[in-house]
Design an enzyme around this catalytic site. Structure first.
Site, PDB file in Angstrom:
ATOM      1  N   HIS A  18      -4.252 -31.894 -22.092  1.00  0.00           N
ATOM      2  CA  HIS A  18      -4.769 -31.787 -20.797  1.00  0.00           C
ATOM      3  C   HIS A  18      -6.415 -32.031 -20.928  1.00  0.00           C
ATOM      4  O   HIS A  18      -6.783 -32.714 -19.804  1.00  0.00           O
ATOM      5  CB  HIS A  18      -4.371 -30.137 -20.588  1.00  0.00           C
ATOM      6  CG  HIS A  18      -3.088 -29.787 -20.231  1.00  0.00           C
ATOM      7  ND1 HIS A  18      -2.591 -28.571 -20.936  1.00  0.00           N
ATOM      8  CD2 HIS A  18      -2.251 -30.514 -19.834  1.00  0.00           C
ATOM      9  CE1 HIS A  18      -1.236 -28.612 -20.754  1.00  0.00           C
ATOM     10  NE2 HIS A  18      -0.818 -29.584 -19.981  1.00  0.00           N
ATOM     11  N   LYS A  42       7.396 -16.623 -11.870  1.00  0.00           N
ATOM     12  CA  LYS A  42       7.652 -17.083 -13.227  1.00  0.00           C
ATOM     13  C   LYS A  42       6.637 -16.517 -14.218  1.00  0.00           C
ATOM     14  O   LYS A  42       5.427 -16.313 -14.049  1.00  0.00           O
ATOM     15  CB  LYS A  42       6.907 -18.611 -13.388  1.00  0.00           C
ATOM     16  CG  LYS A  42       8.135 -19.706 -13.406  1.00  0.00           C
ATOM     17  CD  LYS A  42       7.595 -21.015 -14.014  1.00  0.00           C
ATOM     18  CE  LYS A  42       8.136 -22.255 -13.641  1.00  0.00           C
ATOM     19  NZ  LYS A  42       7.570 -23.537 -13.727  1.00  0.00           N
TER      20      LYS A  42
HETATM   21  P1  ADP Z   1       3.433 -28.338 -15.291  1.00  0.00           P
HETATM   22  O1  ADP Z   1       4.234 -27.051 -15.401  1.00  0.00           O
HETATM   23  O2  ADP Z   1       3.518 -28.725 -13.830  1.00  0.00           O
HETATM   24  O3  ADP Z   1       4.347 -29.805 -15.791  1.00  0.00           O
HETATM   25  P2  ADP Z   1       1.921 -28.766 -17.493  1.00  0.00           P
HETATM   26  O4  ADP Z   1       0.807 -27.493 -17.767  1.00  0.00           O
HETATM   27  O5  ADP Z   1       3.175 -28.620 -18.495  1.00  0.00           O
HETATM   28  O6  ADP Z   1       2.223 -28.580 -16.073  1.00  0.00           O
HETATM   29  O7  ADP Z   1       1.473 -30.074 -17.543  1.00  0.00           O
HETATM   30  C1  ADP Z   1       0.471 -30.622 -16.460  1.00  0.00           C
HETATM   31  C2  ADP Z   1       0.074 -31.984 -16.520  1.00  0.00           C
HETATM   32  O8  ADP Z   1      -0.161 -32.387 -18.063  1.00  0.00           O
HETATM   33  C3  ADP Z   1       1.625 -32.841 -16.466  1.00  0.00           C
HETATM   34  O9  ADP Z   1       1.372 -34.186 -15.674  1.00  0.00           O
HETATM   35  C4  ADP Z   1       1.903 -33.112 -17.789  1.00  0.00           C
HETATM   36  O10 ADP Z   1       2.844 -34.250 -18.016  1.00  0.00           O
HETATM   37  C5  ADP Z   1       0.436 -33.483 -18.291  1.00  0.00           C
HETATM   38  N1  ADP Z   1       0.567 -32.984 -19.754  1.00  0.00           N
HETATM   39  C6  ADP Z   1       1.323 -32.080 -20.671  1.00  0.00           C
HETATM   40  N2  ADP Z   1       0.906 -32.208 -22.015  1.00  0.00           N
HETATM   41  C7  ADP Z   1       0.200 -33.448 -22.050  1.00  0.00           C
HETATM   42  C8  ADP Z   1      -0.278 -34.158 -23.093  1.00  0.00           C
HETATM   43  N3  ADP Z   1      -0.260 -33.872 -24.370  1.00  0.00           N
HETATM   44  N4  ADP Z   1      -0.978 -35.290 -22.856  1.00  0.00           N
HETATM   45  C9  ADP Z   1      -1.169 -35.733 -21.618  1.00  0.00           C
HETATM   46  N5  ADP Z   1      -0.745 -34.900 -20.491  1.00  0.00           N
HETATM   47  C10 ADP Z   1      -0.023 -33.848 -20.893  1.00  0.00           C
END
Ligand code: ADP
Length: 160
Positions: A18, A42
């Site tokens: 992130h 959730k």
């Molecule tokens: P959500 O529950 O909305 O999917 P997340 O917190 O899991 O939220 O992810 C937020 C965003 O970050 C999403 O677009 C996800 O694809 C992206 N993301 C998650 N992990 C990674 C990573 N390792 N590298 C790049 N982007 C990521």
């Protein structure tokens, strides 16, 4: 023109993957607002307030990064912030299938919004919040996957 992007997610927890998306987003936008979605139905693994504090610490040297929590549709939150862009990361085809659907819905709800997808940096592609939660649940060290230390997180958890 002030280009504001909302980076929405659960961030349970916020990872180095992130962080990478935010830092690369700053090359494209004047401001990146990290929005932690607070879905009351959730249950989170890491508390919302603690995660907000950890993300703020991560970007303490970046005045153009802001962290908010929201309990509303992402598109409506973006409109309120006057953010014309949503920032999302794409790791693989599973992410693509999911993201494709939500980006269409977001444009239906807010016509002026554009979702901008950044392809994950290869070394960070395997990192996912759910894997980190599983590792942590069974006592495995996860510090290497996070841009802040777990001891800081624990301390913040106790203070709240
Ligand atoms: P959500 O529950 O909305 O999917 P997340 O917190 O899991 O939220 O992810 C937020 C965003 O970050 C999403 O677009 C996800 O694809 C992206 N993301 C998650 N992990 C990674 C990573 N390792 N590298 C790049 N982007 C990521």
């Amino acid at each position: 023109m002030n280009r504001v992007a909302l980076f929405p997610g659960s961030f349970d927890p916020f990872t180095r993957g992130h962080e990478d998306i935010v830092l690369r987003g700053l090359r494209l936008f004047d401001q990146v607002v990290i929005g932690i979605g607070n879905n009351a139905t959730k249950k989170r693994y890491f508390p919302l307030d603690v995660m907000k504090e950890m993300i703020e610490k991560t970007f303490v040297d970046y005045p153009n990064v802001k962290v908010i929590t929201y309990d509303d549709l992402t598109a409506h939150t973006a409109r309120e912030l006057d953010a014309r862009f949503l920032l999302r990361g794409l790791r693989n085809t599973t992410d693509f299938e999911y993201e494709n659907g939500i980006s269409q819905v977001n444009r239906y709800l807010y016509e002026e919004i554009e979702t901008v997808f950044l392809i994950t940096s290869p070394s960070l592609a395997p990192i996912s919040s759910s894997i980190i939660r599983d590792l942590h649940r069974y006592g495995q060290a996860v510090d290497n996957f996070l841009p802040y230390s777990l001891s800081e997180l624990k301390k913040a958890e106790q203070d709240i």
